[in-house]
Design a protein around this motif. Structure first.
Motif, PDB file in Angstrom:
ATOM      1  N   VAL A 186      -9.962   0.020  -0.804  1.00 23.93           N
ATOM      2  CA  VAL A 186      -8.601   0.124  -1.332  1.00 23.93           C
ATOM      3  C   VAL A 186      -8.636   0.460  -2.816  1.00 23.93           C
ATOM      4  CG1 VAL A 186      -6.529  -1.203  -1.904  1.00 23.93           C
ATOM      5  CG2 VAL A 186      -7.471  -1.336   0.393  1.00 23.93           C
ATOM      6  N   CYS A 187      -9.507  -0.197  -3.549  1.00 30.77           N
ATOM      7  CA  CYS A 187      -9.583   0.028  -4.997  1.00 30.77           C
ATOM      8  C   CYS A 187     -10.093   1.430  -5.323  1.00 30.77           C
ATOM      9  CB  CYS A 187     -10.452  -1.035  -5.646  1.00 30.77           C
ATOM     10  SG  CYS A 187      -9.730  -2.699  -5.574  1.00 30.77           S
ATOM     11  N   LYS A 188     -11.128   1.890  -4.614  1.00 26.54           N
ATOM     12  CA  LYS A 188     -11.646   3.234  -4.850  1.00 26.54           C
ATOM     13  C   LYS A 188     -10.626   4.297  -4.471  1.00 26.54           C
ATOM     14  CE  LYS A 188     -16.654   2.658  -4.709  1.00 26.54           C
ATOM     15  NZ  LYS A 188     -17.927   3.110  -4.089  1.00 26.54           N
ATOM     16  N   ALA A 189      -9.905   4.044  -3.362  1.00 28.32           N
ATOM     17  CA  ALA A 189      -8.927   5.024  -2.871  1.00 28.32           C
ATOM     18  C   ALA A 189      -7.700   5.117  -3.759  1.00 28.32           C
ATOM     19  CB  ALA A 189      -8.505   4.681  -1.447  1.00 28.32           C
ATOM     20  N   ALA A 190      -7.549   4.191  -4.706  1.00 23.97           N
ATOM     21  CA  ALA A 190      -6.385   4.211  -5.594  1.00 23.97           C
ATOM     22  C   ALA A 190      -6.353   5.468  -6.454  1.00 23.97           C
ATOM     23  CB  ALA A 190      -6.364   2.965  -6.475  1.00 23.97           C
ATOM     24  N   ARG A 191      -7.493   6.129  -6.607  1.00 24.50           N
ATOM     25  CA  ARG A 191      -7.541   7.374  -7.386  1.00 24.50           C
ATOM     26  C   ARG A 191      -7.220   8.602  -6.541  1.00 24.50           C
ATOM     27  NH1 ARG A 191      -9.664   6.432 -12.315  1.00 24.50           N
ATOM     28  NH2 ARG A 191     -10.747   4.441 -12.614  1.00 24.50           N
ATOM     29  N   LEU A 192      -6.977   8.387  -5.248  1.00 26.52           N
ATOM     30  CA  LEU A 192      -6.677   9.476  -4.327  1.00 26.52           C
ATOM     31  C   LEU A 192      -5.199   9.450  -3.941  1.00 26.52           C
ATOM     32  CD1 LEU A 192      -9.788   9.109  -1.982  1.00 26.52           C
ATOM     33  CD2 LEU A 192      -9.445  10.797  -3.812  1.00 26.52           C
ATOM     34  N   PRO A 193      -4.654  10.583  -3.466  1.00 26.12           N
ATOM     35  CA  PRO A 193      -3.227  10.637  -3.116  1.00 26.12           C
ATOM     36  C   PRO A 193      -2.922  10.030  -1.748  1.00 26.12           C
ATOM     37  CG  PRO A 193      -4.211  12.779  -2.741  1.00 26.12           C
ATOM     38  CD  PRO A 193      -5.283  11.924  -3.353  1.00 26.12           C
ATOM     39  N   LEU A 194      -3.332   8.757  -1.563  1.00 22.56           N
ATOM     40  CA  LEU A 194      -3.092   8.062  -0.302  1.00 22.56           C
ATOM     41  C   LEU A 194      -2.440   6.712  -0.554  1.00 22.56           C
ATOM     42  CD1 LEU A 194      -6.411   9.240   0.078  1.00 22.56           C
ATOM     43  CD2 LEU A 194      -5.598   8.877   2.396  1.00 22.56           C
ATOM     44  N   PHE A 195      -1.410   6.409   0.218  1.00 21.17           N
ATOM     45  CA  PHE A 195      -0.770   5.097   0.160  1.00 21.17           C
ATOM     46  C   PHE A 195      -0.995   4.395   1.493  1.00 21.17           C
ATOM     47  CE2 PHE A 195       2.770   2.171   0.866  1.00 21.17           C
ATOM     48  CZ  PHE A 195       2.673   1.396  -0.272  1.00 21.17           C
ATOM     49  N   TRP A 196      -1.477   3.162   1.444  1.00 20.97           N
ATOM     50  CA  TRP A 196      -1.822   2.394   2.642  1.00 20.97           C
ATOM     51  C   TRP A 196      -0.734   1.363   2.915  1.00 20.97           C
ATOM     52  CZ3 TRP A 196      -6.318   4.257   4.732  1.00 20.97           C
ATOM     53  CH2 TRP A 196      -7.147   4.998   3.869  1.00 20.97           C
ATOM     54  N   GLN A 197      -0.001   1.546   4.004  1.00 21.86           N
ATOM     55  CA  GLN A 197       1.013   0.564   4.377  1.00 21.86           C
ATOM     56  C   GLN A 197       0.499  -0.226   5.576  1.00 21.86           C
ATOM     57  OE1 GLN A 197       4.075  -0.477   2.964  1.00 21.86           O
ATOM     58  NE2 GLN A 197       3.561  -2.064   4.452  1.00 21.86           N
ATOM     59  N   PHE A 198       0.041  -1.445   5.305  1.00 23.26           N
ATOM     60  CA  PHE A 198      -0.485  -2.305   6.363  1.00 23.26           C
ATOM     61  C   PHE A 198       0.662  -2.992   7.093  1.00 23.26           C
ATOM     62  CE2 PHE A 198      -3.973  -1.844   3.385  1.00 23.26           C
ATOM     63  CZ  PHE A 198      -5.076  -1.699   4.210  1.00 23.26           C
ATOM     64  N   ILE A 199       0.516  -3.098   8.421  1.00 22.50           N
ATOM     65  CA  ILE A 199       1.503  -3.789   9.238  1.00 22.50           C
ATOM     66  C   ILE A 199       0.772  -4.729  10.184  1.00 22.50           C
ATOM     67  CG2 ILE A 199       1.615  -1.726  10.737  1.00 22.50           C
ATOM     68  CD1 ILE A 199       4.391  -2.640  11.608  1.00 22.50           C
ATOM     69  N   GLY A 200       1.145  -5.999  10.149  1.00 21.10           N
ATOM     70  CA  GLY A 200       0.476  -7.008  10.958  1.00 21.10           C
ATOM     71  C   GLY A 200       1.205  -7.316  12.249  1.00 21.10           C
ATOM     72  N   TRP A 237       4.938   3.649  -5.535  1.00 17.70           N
ATOM     73  CA  TRP A 237       3.602   4.242  -5.589  1.00 17.70           C
ATOM     74  C   TRP A 237       3.687   5.715  -5.980  1.00 17.70           C
ATOM     75  CZ3 TRP A 237       1.695   8.327  -2.549  1.00 17.70           C
ATOM     76  CH2 TRP A 237       0.371   8.679  -2.837  1.00 17.70           C
ATOM     77  N   LEU A 238       4.616   6.466  -5.390  1.00 19.15           N
ATOM     78  CA  LEU A 238       4.771   7.886  -5.734  1.00 19.15           C
ATOM     79  C   LEU A 238       5.005   8.056  -7.235  1.00 19.15           C
ATOM     80  CD1 LEU A 238       6.995   9.307  -2.836  1.00 19.15           C
ATOM     81  CD2 LEU A 238       4.705  10.125  -3.463  1.00 19.15           C
ATOM     82  N   ALA A 239       5.868   7.239  -7.795  1.00 18.89           N
ATOM     83  CA  ALA A 239       6.169   7.352  -9.228  1.00 18.89           C
ATOM     84  C   ALA A 239       4.929   7.061 -10.064  1.00 18.89           C
ATOM     85  CB  ALA A 239       7.298   6.384  -9.594  1.00 18.89           C
ATOM     86  N   ALA A 240       4.198   5.983  -9.714  1.00 22.79           N
ATOM     87  CA  ALA A 240       2.999   5.632 -10.478  1.00 22.79           C
ATOM     88  C   ALA A 240       1.898   6.675 -10.297  1.00 22.79           C
ATOM     89  CB  ALA A 240       2.505   4.255 -10.032  1.00 22.79           C
ATOM     90  N   ALA A 241       1.773   7.206  -9.074  1.00 25.19           N
ATOM     91  CA  ALA A 241       0.739   8.208  -8.797  1.00 25.19           C
ATOM     92  C   ALA A 241       1.039   9.512  -9.529  1.00 25.19           C
ATOM     93  CB  ALA A 241       0.636   8.442  -7.290  1.00 25.19           C
ATOM     94  N   ARG A 242       2.315   9.867  -9.631  1.00 25.20           N
ATOM     95  CA  ARG A 242       2.673  11.069 -10.395  1.00 25.20           C
ATOM     96  C   ARG A 242       2.399  10.853 -11.881  1.00 25.20           C
ATOM     97  NH1 ARG A 242       7.594  11.570  -6.666  1.00 25.20           N
ATOM     98  NH2 ARG A 242       6.958  13.239  -5.223  1.00 25.20           N
ATOM     99  N   ALA A 243       2.769   9.690 -12.365  1.00 27.78           N
ATOM    100  CA  ALA A 243       2.556   9.401 -13.778  1.00 27.78           C
ATOM    101  C   ALA A 243       1.067   9.397 -14.127  1.00 27.78           C
ATOM    102  CB  ALA A 243       3.162   8.044 -14.132  1.00 27.78           C
ATOM    103  N   GLY A 244       0.232   9.023 -13.144  1.00 27.27           N
ATOM    104  CA  GLY A 244      -1.204   8.981 -13.378  1.00 27.27           C
ATOM    105  C   GLY A 244      -1.926  10.251 -13.014  1.00 27.27           C
ATOM    106  N   GLY A 245      -1.187  11.273 -12.636  1.00 26.20           N
ATOM    107  CA  GLY A 245      -1.805  12.541 -12.284  1.00 26.20           C
ATOM    108  C   GLY A 245      -2.517  12.546 -10.942  1.00 26.20           C
ATOM    109  N   ILE A 246      -2.268  11.539 -10.112  1.00 26.74           N
ATOM    110  CA  ILE A 246      -2.906  11.448  -8.799  1.00 26.74           C
ATOM    111  C   ILE A 246      -2.163  12.324  -7.791  1.00 26.74           C
ATOM    112  CG2 ILE A 246      -3.445   9.865  -6.881  1.00 26.74           C
ATOM    113  CD1 ILE A 246      -3.607   7.645  -9.094  1.00 26.74           C
TER     114      ILE A 246
END
Length: 239
Positions: free
Chosen positions: A157-171, A228-237
């Motif tokens: 999860v931490c490594k993938a934070a630099r990639l354009p992927l959002f993980w929505q877990f559902i239990g 997440w989209l807003a933060a990922a755009r702001a971070g250039g992801i």
């Protein structure tokens, strides 16, 4: 504007029309109308999941994800990763032929093993990068318990934070089970201490996931995606 038109959904998957409409309402509510994203579904195939395959809960989730995907992605299909100890299958579900598709896939999978999140995450990352990864990816990650290796799951999860992927877990399962404590902690991992952006969300659908209304399910799935989209755009992801 939706990625796939209502008339096309009526033509190819009439049983999903109501889901498609409900997903559209939720996208509007979250300010996501017109957003494009590659949608993925990851499904737990560990031994404890048998009841949820048997009662149709997994098929119902797949149909709901298809309804959402038709709003966000124009290819009419959703890549699906089935995982347990390893990756049991990487396949797809599509608007055409969606009825009973999960049962047909699972019939050929064989042994249901343990619960290794990280192998499924690796498969999604590879698939998205192989496709070019032009659009952000919205990954619906279903499980009925915590991972066999918590360290590996957190690391991915931490490594993938630099990639354009959002993980929505559902239990799926007992909301009071400590099995889900890890996912609750994962949802709160420090930013930027552990990861560059908050790239994961979690909600619990209970022991009877089919009892969650379409409107509530979509609202819960999409709840953290806009931030997440807003933060990922702001971070250039994400462009």
């Amino acid at each position: 504007m939706s990625a796939i038109s209502l008339s096309k959904v009526r033509e190819t998957a009439p049983a999903l029309v109501d889901l498609y409409k409900a997903a559209g309402v939720s996208l509007d509510k979250h300010g996501l109308r017109g957003q494009r994203a590659a949608v993925y579904l990851v499904v737990d195939h560990s031994g404890s999941m048998r009841p949820y395959y048997r009662d149709g809960s997994v098929q119902a989730l797949a149909d709901r994800v298809l309804g959402l995907s038709a709003q966000l992605d124009d290819d009419g299909s959703v890549p699906v990763v089935f995982f347990s100890t390893g990756v049991d299958a990487v396949t797809e579900i599509a608007l055409t032929g969606h009825h009973g598709r999960i049962e047909r896939i699972v019939a050929g999978l064989g042994h249901m093993g343990k619960t290794n999140y990280h192998v499924a995450m690796d498969a999604v990352i590879d698939h998205h990068l192989d496709r070019g990864g032009a659009d952000p990816a919205f990954v619906v990650f279903q499980t009925d318990g915590g991972p066999t290796s918590r360290l590996a799951a957190e690391k991915y999860v931490c490594k993938a934070a630099r990639l354009p992927l959002f993980w929505q877990f559902i239990g799926f399962g007992d909301p009071g089970s400590k099995q889900f404590d890890f996912l609750r902690r994962l949802d709160e991992l420090a930013v930027p201490g552990k990861r560059v952006v908050d790239n994961a969300g979690f909600f619990h659908a209970g022991s009877d996931p089919g009892a969650v209304s379409d409107a509530e399910l979509y609202d819960r799935l999409l709840g953290e995606f806009p931030s997440w989209l807003a933060a990922a755009r702001a971070g250039g992801i994400v462009p």
